[in-house]
Motif scaffolding. Structure first.
Motif, PDB file in Angstrom:
ATOM      1  N   ASN A 120       9.837   8.887 -13.750  1.00 36.27           N
ATOM      2  CA  ASN A 120      10.541   7.649 -13.377  1.00 36.27           C
ATOM      3  C   ASN A 120       9.557   6.522 -13.076  1.00 36.27           C
ATOM      4  OD1 ASN A 120      12.520  10.041 -12.089  1.00 36.27           O
ATOM      5  ND2 ASN A 120      13.514   8.495 -13.333  1.00 36.27           N
ATOM      6  N   LEU A 121      10.068   5.310 -13.151  1.00 27.31           N
ATOM      7  CA  LEU A 121       9.203   4.128 -13.093  1.00 27.31           C
ATOM      8  C   LEU A 121       8.434   3.973 -11.771  1.00 27.31           C
ATOM      9  CD1 LEU A 121       8.281   1.450 -14.401  1.00 27.31           C
ATOM     10  CD2 LEU A 121      10.329   0.385 -13.415  1.00 27.31           C
ATOM     11  N   ILE A 122       9.130   4.025 -10.644  1.00 24.99           N
ATOM     12  CA  ILE A 122       8.469   3.672  -9.382  1.00 24.99           C
ATOM     13  C   ILE A 122       7.365   4.662  -8.992  1.00 24.99           C
ATOM     14  CG2 ILE A 122       8.831   3.055  -6.924  1.00 24.99           C
ATOM     15  CD1 ILE A 122      10.079   1.089  -9.112  1.00 24.99           C
ATOM     16  N   PRO A 123       7.627   5.990  -9.036  1.00 20.59           N
ATOM     17  CA  PRO A 123       6.507   6.888  -8.728  1.00 20.59           C
ATOM     18  C   PRO A 123       5.348   6.740  -9.711  1.00 20.59           C
ATOM     19  CG  PRO A 123       8.470   8.136  -9.349  1.00 20.59           C
ATOM     20  CD  PRO A 123       8.895   6.718  -9.194  1.00 20.59           C
ATOM     21  N   TYR A 124       5.646   6.356 -10.951  1.00 20.65           N
ATOM     22  CA  TYR A 124       4.548   6.142 -11.910  1.00 20.65           C
ATOM     23  C   TYR A 124       3.713   4.947 -11.463  1.00 20.65           C
ATOM     24  CZ  TYR A 124       2.097   7.492 -16.051  1.00 20.65           C
ATOM     25  OH  TYR A 124       1.135   8.004 -16.886  1.00 20.65           O
ATOM     26  N   ILE A 125       4.394   3.910 -11.000  1.00 23.07           N
ATOM     27  CA  ILE A 125       3.669   2.718 -10.523  1.00 23.07           C
ATOM     28  C   ILE A 125       2.824   3.072  -9.298  1.00 23.07           C
ATOM     29  CG2 ILE A 125       3.957   0.461  -9.386  1.00 23.07           C
ATOM     30  CD1 ILE A 125       6.305  -0.102 -11.225  1.00 23.07           C
ATOM     31  N   THR A 126       3.432   3.736  -8.313  1.00 23.93           N
ATOM     32  CA  THR A 126       2.673   3.998  -7.066  1.00 23.93           C
ATOM     33  C   THR A 126       1.497   4.948  -7.345  1.00 23.93           C
ATOM     34  OG1 THR A 126       4.253   5.723  -6.404  1.00 23.93           O
ATOM     35  CG2 THR A 126       4.606   3.530  -5.484  1.00 23.93           C
ATOM     36  N   GLN A 127       1.702   5.920  -8.227  1.00 29.77           N
ATOM     37  CA  GLN A 127       0.590   6.837  -8.541  1.00 29.77           C
ATOM     38  C   GLN A 127      -0.511   6.130  -9.326  1.00 29.77           C
ATOM     39  OE1 GLN A 127       1.435  10.738 -10.041  1.00 29.77           O
ATOM     40  NE2 GLN A 127       2.869  11.233  -8.406  1.00 29.77           N
ATOM     41  N   THR A 128      -0.137   5.144 -10.133  1.00 32.97           N
ATOM     42  CA  THR A 128      -1.149   4.372 -10.873  1.00 32.97           C
ATOM     43  C   THR A 128      -1.976   3.546  -9.888  1.00 32.97           C
ATOM     44  OG1 THR A 128       0.324   4.270 -12.783  1.00 32.97           O
ATOM     45  CG2 THR A 128      -1.487   2.693 -12.759  1.00 32.97           C
ATOM     46  N   VAL A 129      -1.275   2.891  -8.975  1.00 35.60           N
ATOM     47  CA  VAL A 129      -1.983   2.062  -8.000  1.00 35.60           C
ATOM     48  C   VAL A 129      -2.841   2.938  -7.076  1.00 35.60           C
ATOM     49  CG1 VAL A 129      -1.675   0.424  -6.105  1.00 35.60           C
ATOM     50  CG2 VAL A 129      -0.269   0.219  -8.149  1.00 35.60           C
ATOM     51  N   ALA A 130      -2.364   4.147  -6.794  1.00 34.83           N
ATOM     52  CA  ALA A 130      -3.130   5.064  -5.927  1.00 34.83           C
ATOM     53  C   ALA A 130      -4.318   5.678  -6.669  1.00 34.83           C
ATOM     54  CB  ALA A 130      -2.212   6.158  -5.402  1.00 34.83           C
ATOM     55  N   GLY A 131      -4.404   5.436  -7.978  1.00 35.21           N
ATOM     56  CA  GLY A 131      -5.554   5.921  -8.751  1.00 35.21           C
ATOM     57  C   GLY A 131      -5.339   7.289  -9.383  1.00 35.21           C
ATOM     58  N   LEU A 132      -4.139   7.841  -9.280  1.00 39.23           N
ATOM     59  CA  LEU A 132      -3.864   9.151  -9.875  1.00 39.23           C
ATOM     60  C   LEU A 132      -3.603   9.048 -11.373  1.00 39.23           C
ATOM     61  CD1 LEU A 132      -2.930   9.600  -6.735  1.00 39.23           C
ATOM     62  CD2 LEU A 132      -1.766  11.548  -7.693  1.00 39.23           C
ATOM     63  N   TRP A 175       5.422   2.350  -1.706  1.00 39.62           N
ATOM     64  CA  TRP A 175       3.954   2.288  -1.641  1.00 39.62           C
ATOM     65  C   TRP A 175       3.443   2.860  -0.314  1.00 39.62           C
ATOM     66  CZ3 TRP A 175      -0.293   3.000  -3.677  1.00 39.62           C
ATOM     67  CH2 TRP A 175      -1.496   2.445  -3.217  1.00 39.62           C
ATOM     68  N   ASN A 176       4.130   2.556   0.777  1.00 39.57           N
ATOM     69  CA  ASN A 176       3.726   3.105   2.079  1.00 39.57           C
ATOM     70  C   ASN A 176       3.751   4.626   2.060  1.00 39.57           C
ATOM     71  OD1 ASN A 176       3.261   0.668   3.237  1.00 39.57           O
ATOM     72  ND2 ASN A 176       5.291   0.492   4.194  1.00 39.57           N
ATOM     73  N   TRP A 177       4.767   5.162   1.440  1.00 44.42           N
ATOM     74  CA  TRP A 177       4.892   6.623   1.332  1.00 44.42           C
ATOM     75  C   TRP A 177       3.738   7.201   0.507  1.00 44.42           C
ATOM     76  CZ3 TRP A 177       5.820  11.463   2.062  1.00 44.42           C
ATOM     77  CH2 TRP A 177       5.902  12.353   0.994  1.00 44.42           C
ATOM     78  N   GLU A 178       3.476   6.588  -0.634  1.00 46.62           N
ATOM     79  CA  GLU A 178       2.390   7.085  -1.505  1.00 46.62           C
ATOM     80  C   GLU A 178       1.060   7.059  -0.739  1.00 46.62           C
ATOM     81  OE1 GLU A 178       3.083   7.746  -5.175  1.00 46.62           O
ATOM     82  OE2 GLU A 178       1.362   8.984  -4.659  1.00 46.62           O
ATOM     83  N   LYS A 179       0.829   5.947  -0.038  1.00 48.55           N
ATOM     84  CA  LYS A 179      -0.424   5.816   0.732  1.00 48.55           C
ATOM     85  C   LYS A 179      -0.502   6.877   1.819  1.00 48.55           C
ATOM     86  CE  LYS A 179      -0.209   1.605   2.216  1.00 48.55           C
ATOM     87  NZ  LYS A 179      -0.436   0.314   2.837  1.00 48.55           N
ATOM     88  N   ASN A 180       0.592   7.050   2.528  1.00 46.30           N
ATOM     89  CA  ASN A 180       0.632   8.009   3.627  1.00 46.30           C
ATOM     90  C   ASN A 180       0.412   9.431   3.096  1.00 46.30           C
ATOM     91  OD1 ASN A 180       1.060   8.778   6.332  1.00 46.30           O
ATOM     92  ND2 ASN A 180       3.153   9.388   5.846  1.00 46.30           N
ATOM     93  N   TYR A 181       1.102   9.743   2.007  1.00 47.40           N
ATOM     94  CA  TYR A 181       1.013  11.104   1.464  1.00 47.40           C
ATOM     95  C   TYR A 181      -0.380  11.402   0.937  1.00 47.40           C
ATOM     96  CZ  TYR A 181       2.225  15.403  -0.816  1.00 47.40           C
ATOM     97  OH  TYR A 181       2.251  16.723  -1.178  1.00 47.40           O
ATOM     98  N   ARG A 182      -0.972  10.416   0.281  1.00 46.15           N
ATOM     99  CA  ARG A 182      -2.316  10.630  -0.308  1.00 46.15           C
ATOM    100  C   ARG A 182      -3.422  10.375   0.705  1.00 46.15           C
ATOM    101  NH1 ARG A 182      -0.405  13.244  -4.595  1.00 46.15           N
ATOM    102  NH2 ARG A 182       1.346  12.098  -5.427  1.00 46.15           N
ATOM    103  N   LYS A 183      -3.005  10.002   1.914  1.00 48.41           N
ATOM    104  CA  LYS A 183      -3.965   9.670   2.989  1.00 48.41           C
ATOM    105  C   LYS A 183      -4.937   8.583   2.545  1.00 48.41           C
ATOM    106  CE  LYS A 183      -3.638  14.076   5.440  1.00 48.41           C
ATOM    107  NZ  LYS A 183      -2.394  14.492   4.832  1.00 48.41           N
ATOM    108  N   LEU A 184      -4.398   7.557   1.899  1.00 49.72           N
ATOM    109  CA  LEU A 184      -5.225   6.424   1.469  1.00 49.72           C
ATOM    110  C   LEU A 184      -5.279   5.424   2.608  1.00 49.72           C
ATOM    111  CD1 LEU A 184      -3.636   5.715  -2.042  1.00 49.72           C
ATOM    112  CD2 LEU A 184      -5.632   7.101  -1.534  1.00 49.72           C
ATOM    113  N   ASN A 185      -6.405   4.779   2.783  1.00 51.78           N
ATOM    114  CA  ASN A 185      -6.398   3.724   3.789  1.00 51.78           C
ATOM    115  C   ASN A 185      -6.892   2.396   3.217  1.00 51.78           C
ATOM    116  OD1 ASN A 185      -8.904   4.705   3.587  1.00 51.78           O
ATOM    117  ND2 ASN A 185      -8.910   5.722   5.590  1.00 51.78           N
ATOM    118  N   ASN A 186      -6.641   2.211   1.915  1.00 54.05           N
ATOM    119  CA  ASN A 186      -7.044   0.953   1.274  1.00 54.05           C
ATOM    120  C   ASN A 186      -5.936  -0.089   1.404  1.00 54.05           C
ATOM    121  OD1 ASN A 186      -5.417   2.483  -0.366  1.00 54.05           O
ATOM    122  ND2 ASN A 186      -6.221   1.641  -2.259  1.00 54.05           N
ATOM    123  N   GLU A 187      -5.703  -0.580   2.567  1.00 51.98           N
ATOM    124  CA  GLU A 187      -4.612  -1.550   2.830  1.00 51.98           C
ATOM    125  C   GLU A 187      -4.597  -2.705   1.835  1.00 51.98           C
ATOM    126  OE1 GLU A 187      -1.898  -2.352   4.201  1.00 51.98           O
ATOM    127  OE2 GLU A 187      -1.724  -0.432   5.222  1.00 51.98           O
TER     128      GLU A 187
END
Ligand code: NAD
Ligand code: UD1
Length: 341
Positions: free
Chosen positions: A200-212, A329-341
């Protein structure tokens, strides 16, 4: 009151359990075929009362009988459990028919044996409409041949529930036809957790932005829409979760057996290009994308006429598209433990 939530560890089910737990005691039945057990802990960290989990494969008659024996005091069932990947359903149609239809049959067989009233909500999809003749889509839109075995299982399950409600005076039922659920709980403790490559579109976007993922491919920009990309009706998953609570309360109030269908969407269409732009604007993150070929089975535009749910269920969506995208996006960041605000 106790409510059985099948597929409650999945994306929409987990968000609905959080809302349900404010008023009801919740029992989840899930076999973890498309979810992770860690969701239970995350869910219980934000639930208002502790939810109970039963690892049950709903295809298995004996396991379902055991579930009903143990929790025969339920007053409601919200049936989310199903396989949902459209493409996979084309490749493995028998798996989809078996899982989605047999699970429902096993549950209804047990419901028939209960002597008490059951308020039943089924997760249906706007996919039952196929290519719409009219926009926005009302519940009166004719149901055409489904595009995929997945879509067909939704049509068949709706029919099974309708026939059962006619025969079983204890069964009151609603099928909710979801449009495109997106986003995550405001705590970012739970969210959409696709196993493998997101479809689906949104998880693809958040995973792309998260670098996955390297980049998003936009599936076609030559559709009959203002910017050429497909239009969909994206609804915040918490708004969708709350539609279940309203539908459940509506059924409880009903004196007699009933079977109804409702569209659950915002009523607003947004194109893929608009989604990317909104996501970038509200998160400040750049989405790498390229234009690719059309994906088979995609329709130009779908969005809901939601007046029936607004008027009859006293439900209305509360979250904006921007809030939904930000929460994803907040969820993706939280789950991946990213802190690149
Ligand atoms: P999901 O895959 O995240 O959740 C479904 C859950 O059901 C999973 O936890 C899975 O393990 C469980 N499950 C599947 N088969 C099972 C079985 N035989 N026994 C026990 N558990 C089983 O999916 P979701 O996005 O939360 O969707 C929930 C429901 O809503 C599904 O019926 C889906 O078809 C429908 N729906 C989803 C969308 C969407 O965009 N997510 C849109 C329209 C309709
Ligand atoms: C899909 C399902 C539909 C289901 C719905 C909700 C298909 C064909 N349809 O709908 O049955 O009810 O999910 O679960 O799978 N997109 C891209 N690039 C991507 C991913 C998606 O451009 O990597 C586009 C799609 O072409 C579509 C839009 O984004 O135009 C939304 O796609 P998606 O999130 O998959 O939802 P739907 O296709 O609406």
């Amino acid at each position: 009151m106790k409510v059985l939530v099948t597929g409650g560890l999945g994306y929409i089910g987990s968000h609905t359990c959080v809302e349900l737990s404010k008023k009801y005691s919740v029992v989840i039945a899930d076999n973890l075929i498309n979810s992770k057990i860690e969701v239970l802990e995350r869910l219980n960290s934000i639930a208002h009362s502790r939810v109970i989990f039963e690892k049950i494969d709903l295809r298995n008659k004996k396991e379902v009988a055991f579930l009903f024996e143990k929790h025969g005091d339920i007053t409601g069932i919200i049936h989310f459990a199903a396989l949902k990947a459209v493409g996979e359903s084309v490749e493995k149609p028998l798996l989809y028919y078996e899982n989605n239809i047999n699970s429902l049959l096993n549950i209804l067989e047990q419901v028939q044996q209960l002597n008490s009233e059951i308020n039943f909500i089924f997760s249906s999809s706007c996919t039952v409409y196929g290519e719409p003749l009219n926009l926005p889509i009302t519940e009166e839109e004719p149901i055409k041949k489904a595009y995929s075995p997945y879509g067909e299982t939704k049509q068949i399950c709706e029919n099974i529930i309708s026939s059962s409600s006619k025969l079983n005076m204890n069964l009151k039922s609603i099928s909710l036809r979801y449009f495109n659920p997106i986003g995550a709980h405001e705590s970012a403790a739970i969210g959409e957790l696709p196993l493998g490559k997101p479809q689906n579109l949104i998880p693809y976007i958040t995973q792309t932005v998260a670098g996955l993922r390297e980049e998003l491919t936009i599936f076609g920009n030559d559709y009959n829409t203002p910017d050429g990309t497909c239009i969909r009706d994206y609804i915040h998953v918490t708004d969708l979760a709350n539609a279940h609570i309203k539908a459940f309360e509506y059924l409880i109030e009903k004196e007699f057996s009933t079977n109804e269908v409702f569209n659950i969407g915002t009523g607003k269409g947004t194109s893929v290009m608009e989604i990317i732009k909104s996501f970038q604007d509200c998160t400040g993150k750049k989405v790498n994308y390229k234009i690719g070929k059309r994906r088979e089975g995609d329709v130009d535009a779908t969005f809901a006429e939601n007046n029936k749910a607004l008027d009859t269920l006293s439900w209305s969506p509360k979250y904006s598209l921007e809030q939904a995208l930000k929460s994803a996006w907040n969820w993706e960041k939280n789950y991946r433990k990213l802190n690149n605000e």
